[in-house]
Write an enzyme that holds these catalytic residues in place. Sequence first.
Site, mmCIF file in Angstrom:
data_model
loop_
_atom_site.group_PDB
_atom_site.id
_atom_site.type_symbol
_atom_site.label_atom_id
_atom_site.label_comp_id
_atom_site.label_asym_id
_atom_site.label_seq_id
_atom_site.Cartn_x
_atom_site.Cartn_y
_atom_site.Cartn_z
ATOM 1 N N GLY A 1 0.806 -1.211 0.000
ATOM 2 C CA GLY A 1 0.000 0.000 0.000
ATOM 3 C C GLY A 1 0.836 1.255 0.000
ATOM 4 O O GLY A 1 0.321 2.345 0.198
ATOM 5 N N CYS B 1 -13.071 -0.604 -29.930
ATOM 6 C CA CYS B 1 -14.451 -0.193 -30.136
ATOM 7 C C CYS B 1 -15.217 -0.245 -28.829
ATOM 8 O O CYS B 1 -16.004 -1.161 -28.570
ATOM 9 C CB CYS B 1 -15.095 -1.058 -31.206
ATOM 10 S SG CYS B 1 -14.395 -0.651 -32.799
HETATM 11 C C1 LIG Z 1 -1.837 -6.700 -4.559
HETATM 12 C C2 LIG Z 1 -1.201 -7.091 -3.325
HETATM 13 C C3 LIG Z 1 -0.012 -6.495 -2.921
HETATM 14 C C4 LIG Z 1 0.677 -5.412 -3.703
HETATM 15 O O1 LIG Z 1 -0.009 -4.193 -3.691
HETATM 16 P P1 LIG Z 1 0.656 -2.895 -4.323
HETATM 17 O O2 LIG Z 1 -0.374 -1.850 -4.178
HETATM 18 O O3 LIG Z 1 0.968 -3.190 -5.757
HETATM 19 O O4 LIG Z 1 1.897 -2.608 -3.591
HETATM 20 C C5 LIG Z 1 0.560 -6.956 -1.758
HETATM 21 N N1 LIG Z 1 -0.005 -7.937 -1.016
HETATM 22 C C6 LIG Z 1 -1.168 -8.527 -1.379
HETATM 23 C C7 LIG Z 1 -1.729 -9.609 -0.544
HETATM 24 C C8 LIG Z 1 -1.803 -8.124 -2.536
HETATM 25 O O5 LIG Z 1 -2.955 -8.705 -2.885
#
Ligand SMILES: *Cc1c(COP(=O)(O)O)cnc(C)c1O
Length: 418
Positions: A227, A341
């Site tokens: 995140g 399209c």
């Molecule tokens: C998608 C995901 C991530 C990576 O998220 P980012 O926003 O690309 O850093 C990490 N851990 C889990 C479990 C995820 O599903």
Amino acid sequence: MELINQQYCVQQIPLTALTGKYGTPVYVYDTAAISRNYHQLKKAFRQTDMRVMYACKALSNLNILKYIHSLGSGLDTVSLNEVHLGLKAGFAPHEIIFTPNCVSLDDILEATEMGVHINIDNISILEQFGHKIGDKYPICIRLNPHIMAGGHHHISTGHIDSKFGISVYQMRHVHRVIDSTGLRVEGLHMHTGSDILDAGVFLQGAEILFEAAMKFKNLRYLDFGSGFKVKYKPDDKEIDIDDIGEKISSAFNQFCSDYGSKLELWFEPGKYMVSNSGYFLTKVNVVKQTVATVFAGVNSGFNHLIRPMFYDAYHQIENISNPPGSRTSPERIYTVVGQICETDTFAWDRSLREIKEGDILCFLNAGAYGFEMAMNYNSHFRPAEVMIHEGKDYLIRQRETMDDLLKNVVSAEAFQAV
Ligand SMILES: *Cc1c(COP(=O)(O)O)cnc(C)c1O
């Protein structure tokens, strides 16, 4: 990407030279950027035993995975196929965590046979797994701390009705399952969704995880998911990773001392590792003046880069055929669209240096969830991928051909004569 002699270059290689060599549309990845991102994270968390488990789903080309492994990273996978890719790229099973959601018990059991860390995210599977395996294979449990991540609702996974993780309000139930089955819990996990800007949100979630962790005896790691926000717009605030690193590290070290043993701290960054390493290069087919706007139509669409249509994501665009100071032309307002399209707008009313038909438009921050989400809608081929590594360019995925579109199609007997 930098301007050298009025040419946009990555590791000194002009991007227009790459489109000449490999054609368009093409994804280009800069390994030096990936390395910088990795080391920035390691440095920010240097006061802890922090491990990066790169989230494979952001960009899973085998060459990129091999490179990321060479940096010392582990791998976060969300499907058995991603586990297979990771093993093929050279990750050892203990360097891989399998963090799916709503997959079958069979998939989880297969992952244990491959020897990777497994992360269970619902009580039903926890119970079935516990009765079958007991204490024979350690697990990680994915908790939902119900922290709302900022940003778009599609990418927050922590809210109360989210499908991800086991609610922290169900901990008593979790402990009942563990006590009755003998399950061995080696890790706790949370992933609150993307686009977290400051340490506050992380720390809120962390405190909840710490509290839950105190009730488990033999933990080896806490996994904080991902995140980390990435800068998309030129004036976006950049995440202060050193600040976040320092605050989380000190909270984590305090927790370890309360807990009575030194745990590993895991993160699973996808975007943060690869987003700014990627460039998506397309060619302008038509410039179309309508009553209301000027469209620049490129030889791509949401079939190749879905993020603008899917998440309202902003991708900075540069007309690399008309870099600053070359053609004497002002910026103009364009709506950049694709050729499929279906409404597939990449950017509305964007101020760009003047576009002529045949120009190459470059989308920045295209490393994460770009190629990975590409598809064949309208029977277009998926793009080629190129990696720039130590000053050289390598083709790492061929552009598809008609054979690829037909390869799984089976001719029904009734039509075979036709
Ligand atoms: C998608 C995901 C991530 C990576 O998220 P980012 O926003 O690309 O850093 C990490 N851990 C889990 C479990 C995820 O599903």
